[in-house]
Motif scaffolding. Structure first.
Motif, PDB file in Angstrom:
ATOM      1  N   TRP A  63      42.551  60.049  71.893  1.00 27.68           N
ATOM      2  CA  TRP A  63      41.318  60.837  71.938  1.00 27.68           C
ATOM      3  C   TRP A  63      41.052  61.368  73.352  1.00 27.68           C
ATOM      4  CZ3 TRP A  63      41.086  55.605  70.457  1.00 27.68           C
ATOM      5  CH2 TRP A  63      40.463  54.717  71.323  1.00 27.68           C
ATOM      6  N   TRP A  64      42.140  61.407  74.154  1.00 28.95           N
ATOM      7  CA  TRP A  64      41.971  61.915  75.509  1.00 28.95           C
ATOM      8  C   TRP A  64      42.168  63.426  75.540  1.00 28.95           C
ATOM      9  CZ3 TRP A  64      45.334  57.287  77.297  1.00 28.95           C
ATOM     10  CH2 TRP A  64      44.498  56.160  77.420  1.00 28.95           C
ATOM     11  N   GLU A  68      38.772  64.562  79.143  1.00 33.17           N
ATOM     12  CA  GLU A  68      39.397  63.230  79.221  1.00 33.17           C
ATOM     13  C   GLU A  68      40.913  63.342  79.398  1.00 33.17           C
ATOM     14  OE1 GLU A  68      38.047  59.635  77.809  1.00 33.17           O
ATOM     15  OE2 GLU A  68      36.972  60.512  76.128  1.00 33.17           O
ATOM     16  N   GLY A  96      34.449  60.837  72.074  1.00 27.84           N
ATOM     17  CA  GLY A  96      34.438  59.625  72.898  1.00 27.84           C
ATOM     18  C   GLY A  96      34.626  58.359  72.085  1.00 27.84           C
ATOM     19  N   ALA A  97      35.267  57.376  72.722  1.00 28.32           N
ATOM     20  CA  ALA A  97      35.531  56.062  72.119  1.00 28.32           C
ATOM     21  C   ALA A  97      36.345  56.169  70.827  1.00 28.32           C
ATOM     22  CB  ALA A  97      34.226  55.305  71.871  1.00 28.32           C
ATOM     23  N   GLN A 119      47.002  55.545  70.857  1.00 27.52           N
ATOM     24  CA  GLN A 119      46.069  54.823  71.724  1.00 27.52           C
ATOM     25  C   GLN A 119      45.356  53.755  70.898  1.00 27.52           C
ATOM     26  OE1 GLN A 119      43.022  57.427  73.183  1.00 27.52           O
ATOM     27  NE2 GLN A 119      41.922  55.841  74.303  1.00 27.52           N
ATOM     28  N   HIS A 121      43.002  49.888  71.540  1.00 26.28           N
ATOM     29  CA  HIS A 121      42.513  48.913  72.513  1.00 26.28           C
ATOM     30  C   HIS A 121      43.186  47.561  72.337  1.00 26.28           C
ATOM     31  CE1 HIS A 121      38.827  51.622  72.613  1.00 26.28           C
ATOM     32  NE2 HIS A 121      39.285  51.620  73.834  1.00 26.28           N
ATOM     33  N   HIS A 174      39.642  49.083  82.027  1.00 26.18           N
ATOM     34  CA  HIS A 174      38.383  49.781  82.244  1.00 26.18           C
ATOM     35  C   HIS A 174      37.253  48.760  82.271  1.00 26.18           C
ATOM     36  CE1 HIS A 174      38.606  54.112  82.312  1.00 26.18           C
ATOM     37  NE2 HIS A 174      39.291  54.229  81.188  1.00 26.18           N
ATOM     38  N   TRP A 221      27.643  56.119  69.422  1.00 29.53           N
ATOM     39  CA  TRP A 221      28.539  55.084  69.971  1.00 29.53           C
ATOM     40  C   TRP A 221      28.108  54.667  71.374  1.00 29.53           C
ATOM     41  CZ3 TRP A 221      31.355  55.150  74.434  1.00 29.53           C
ATOM     42  CH2 TRP A 221      31.690  56.384  74.989  1.00 29.53           C
ATOM     43  N   TRP A 278      29.223  61.848  75.785  1.00 29.00           N
ATOM     44  CA  TRP A 278      29.011  60.952  76.934  1.00 29.00           C
ATOM     45  C   TRP A 278      29.089  61.736  78.245  1.00 29.00           C
ATOM     46  CZ3 TRP A 278      32.623  60.342  80.758  1.00 29.00           C
ATOM     47  CH2 TRP A 278      33.957  60.614  80.464  1.00 29.00           C
ATOM     48  N   TRP A 298      35.304  55.326  82.870  1.00 29.90           N
ATOM     49  CA  TRP A 298      35.874  56.664  82.658  1.00 29.90           C
ATOM     50  C   TRP A 298      34.869  57.712  83.163  1.00 29.90           C
ATOM     51  CZ3 TRP A 298      35.541  52.881  78.948  1.00 29.90           C
ATOM     52  CH2 TRP A 298      34.431  52.922  78.101  1.00 29.90           C
ATOM     53  N   LEU A 330      37.959  46.223  78.998  1.00 31.91           N
ATOM     54  CA  LEU A 330      38.730  46.733  77.856  1.00 31.91           C
ATOM     55  C   LEU A 330      40.001  47.337  78.412  1.00 31.91           C
ATOM     56  CD1 LEU A 330      38.142  50.276  77.324  1.00 31.91           C
ATOM     57  CD2 LEU A 330      36.005  49.136  77.932  1.00 31.91           C
ATOM     58  N   ASP A 332      43.143  50.175  77.361  1.00 29.41           N
ATOM     59  CA  ASP A 332      43.819  51.099  76.447  1.00 29.41           C
ATOM     60  C   ASP A 332      45.295  50.734  76.426  1.00 29.41           C
ATOM     61  OD1 ASP A 332      41.675  53.088  75.791  1.00 29.41           O
ATOM     62  OD2 ASP A 332      41.640  53.296  77.968  1.00 29.41           O
ATOM     63  N   LYS A 366      41.906  58.447  85.969  1.00 27.08           N
ATOM     64  CA  LYS A 366      41.184  58.009  84.770  1.00 27.08           C
ATOM     65  C   LYS A 366      39.901  57.258  85.078  1.00 27.08           C
ATOM     66  CE  LYS A 366      41.221  57.361  80.220  1.00 27.08           C
ATOM     67  NZ  LYS A 366      39.848  56.900  80.038  1.00 27.08           N
ATOM     68  N   HIS A 402      34.742  48.735  72.513  1.00 24.48           N
ATOM     69  CA  HIS A 402      36.088  49.211  72.793  1.00 24.48           C
ATOM     70  C   HIS A 402      37.136  48.157  72.446  1.00 24.48           C
ATOM     71  CE1 HIS A 402      33.950  52.579  74.543  1.00 24.48           C
ATOM     72  NE2 HIS A 402      33.178  51.682  75.127  1.00 24.48           N
TER      73      HIS A 402
HETATM   74  C1  GAL Z   1      37.169  54.282  75.373  1.00 31.11           C
HETATM   75  C2  GAL Z   1      38.537  54.377  75.977  1.00 31.11           C
HETATM   76  C3  GAL Z   1      38.451  55.047  77.318  1.00 31.11           C
HETATM   77  C4  GAL Z   1      37.707  56.353  77.211  1.00 31.11           C
HETATM   78  C5  GAL Z   1      36.392  56.176  76.458  1.00 31.11           C
HETATM   79  C6  GAL Z   1      35.583  57.442  76.238  1.00 31.11           C
HETATM   80  O1  GAL Z   1      37.203  53.686  74.097  1.00 31.11           O
HETATM   81  O2  GAL Z   1      39.054  53.086  76.112  1.00 31.11           O
HETATM   82  O3  GAL Z   1      39.727  55.240  77.846  1.00 31.11           O
HETATM   83  O4  GAL Z   1      38.516  57.288  76.618  1.00 31.11           O
HETATM   84  O5  GAL Z   1      36.601  55.561  75.222  1.00 31.11           O
HETATM   85  O6  GAL Z   1      36.140  58.256  75.296  1.00 31.11           O
END
Ligand code: GAL
Length: 445
Positions: A63-64, A68, A96-97, A119, A121, A174, A221, A278, A298, A330, A332, A366, A402
């Motif tokens: 989801w990057w 991101e 996000g997330a 990706q 967690h 993170h 979220w 976010w 992030w 957390l 990734d 990141k 996460h």
């Molecule tokens: C988290 C992820 C981060 C960042 C964040 C916002 O779940 O671990 O790397 O991408 O979401 O999207």
């Protein structure tokens, strides 16, 4: 022939029903340790290491996207330098997330069309969801070959491993419980960084009187994300962890207090939260519309890499109120799903993900720190250096939002509780609902 087709269809359907039920079956830390006594799982596939030069395709799913994206692109660049013959497909689903990406991934995994690597967690999102359903390939031989058993912290290895294997390669660490602000703005408004939620409430009235939103919030979220910081701040680390190992009831008055505090905090947030990403909530702080934001680091990556701001000067940070000395972490990670079309290219990708070169290209952009213990900190900015110091010295607890402490089943149900709470703001009802979903999803069993 017709009859044979029918039987085949029935068999296939049964496999899917089975897959559907086990895929989102529950699995807690305790269940895992109980499972340790059982004989090795005969269904496990182990990664095959060979000397082939990968030259096919590689689809990486995450989801990057957009803002991101830069860190992932830097990691892909390192990969392409070493494996120029592979055609990388950078498949991203924005949100996000992983709010949207995870749903797409689920459909693809259930449909038998996994990406080459995705990706995920470290922790229960990996183990309690994909590993328990036998959807991942064991990477132990790769970890041994690359010397990773020594360079990744033991506690992290425990979160990505079970008695049957090691299931993903962590690319970062993170921090979730960070409060962001602009130092000059706080000075202008005559407030300081709150050390507790009570302090925040005093400051918040002062800010509101000046037309400033005390705490910027975004879509649902991020409320869940805020919740884990508030829970740690109100409960302290022992009781926070007791929620996940089942020794503290969700209906205990201490936990009800978390929801009461949430209710009070929400009164000091922006009304349009549900329609913001976010990044937009972070923008509110940067532009001086809001004083604070609680978000994972992030946000530091976004502010320094995308907005080109300088940490400490243009933005400041502190542990979220009441969580000093504690680090909600957390990680990734990427793995090799069973049935991936290009396993050789995926193994090459995983080698890049776990390498010092890859991690030190990815993480400075990141906002995270390297998951390895030997990373070159001179490449990181002043925020990340402080995070690395805290990672080495703080009490470490896992993130809910996460993926560390609870499986997908609980996480999804918890999102519904958050939605309900946003509508009715009833702390006791939220606490009761959590107790029910904790039992239902085997939390602490
Ligand atoms: C988290 C992820 C981060 C960042 C964040 C916002 O779940 O671990 O790397 O991408 O979401 O999207």
């Amino acid at each position: 022939m017709k009859r044979f087709n029918k039987i085949l269809l029935l068999a296939v359907s049964l496999i899917f029903v089975f897959a559907g039920t086990t895929l989102f079956a529950t699995g807690t830390q305790e269940q895992k340790s109980a499972a340790k006594a059982e004989p090795a799982n005969a269904n496990v596939q182990h990664v095959v290491l060979n000397n082939n030069t990968p030259s096919d395709k590689l689809e990486i799913f995450s989801w990057w996207a957009g803002d991101e994206g830069p860190a992932l692109q830097a990691l892909i660049k390192v990969f392409e330098k070493h494996y120029p013959d592979v055609n990388v497909i950078n498949a991203t689903v924005t949100g996000g997330a992983g709010v949207n990406a995870k749903a797409v991934l689920k459909t693809r995994m259930l449909g038998g069309a996994p990406p080459d690597s995705f990706q995920v967690h470290a922790g229960q999102e990996l183990i309690g969801t994909w590993v328990i359903a036998n959807r991942m390939v064991d990477l132990t031989p790769l970890f041994k070959q690359q010397g990773w058993m020594k360079v990744f912290p033991k506690d992290l290895l425990n979160l990505i491993g079970t008695k049957d294997g090691i299931w993903s390669v962590p690319v970062n660490v993170h921090r979730s419980n960070v409060m962001w602000y602009v130092p000059d703005n706080l000075k202008k408004w005559g407030v300081s960084v709150p050390q507790s939620w009570d302090e925040f409430f005093n400051i918040a009235d002062k800010l509101q009187a000046q037309g400033v939103t005390p705490l910027a919030l975004a879509q649902a979220w991020t409320v869940k994300h805020l919740w884990e910081s508030v829970a740690l701040g109100v409960l302290g680390p022992d009781d926070y962890e007791a929620l996940w190992n089942g020794t503290l009831s969700w209906t205990d008055p201490k936990v009800v207090k978390v929801w009461q505090t949430m209710d009070k905090i929400l009164k000091y947030t922006n009304k349009d939260a549900a329609s913001l990403s976010w990044q937009q909530a972070t923008d509110m702080v940067v532009k001086g519309k809001a004083a604070f934001n609680i978000m994972g680091d992030w946000a530091s990556g976004y502010m320094s890499t995308t907005l080109k701001l300088t940490p400490k000067k243009d933005y400041g940070w502190a542990p979220s109120p009441g969580t000093k000395g504690n680090f909600i972490f957390l990680a990734d990670s990427f793995g090799l799903p069973v049935g991936a079309k290009n396993p050789d290219a995926t193994v090459a990708w995983l080698k890049t993900c776990g390498s010092k070169e890859g991690q030190d290209a990815f993480n400075p952009l990141k906002g995270s720190i390297s998951a390895r213990t030997d990373s070159d900190l001179s490449l990181y900015n002043v925020y990340s250096k402080s995070a690395a110091k805290d990672w080495a010295s703080n009490r470490i607890v896992g993130s809910l939002t996460h993926g560390v402490v609870a499986n997908e089943g609980f996480m999804n149900d918890f999102s519904s509780v958050i939605e309900m709470f946003l509508n009715n703001r009833n702390p006791q009802q939220a606490a009761n609902a959590c107790q029910a979903i904790a039992i239902q999803n085997g939390i602490g069993k």
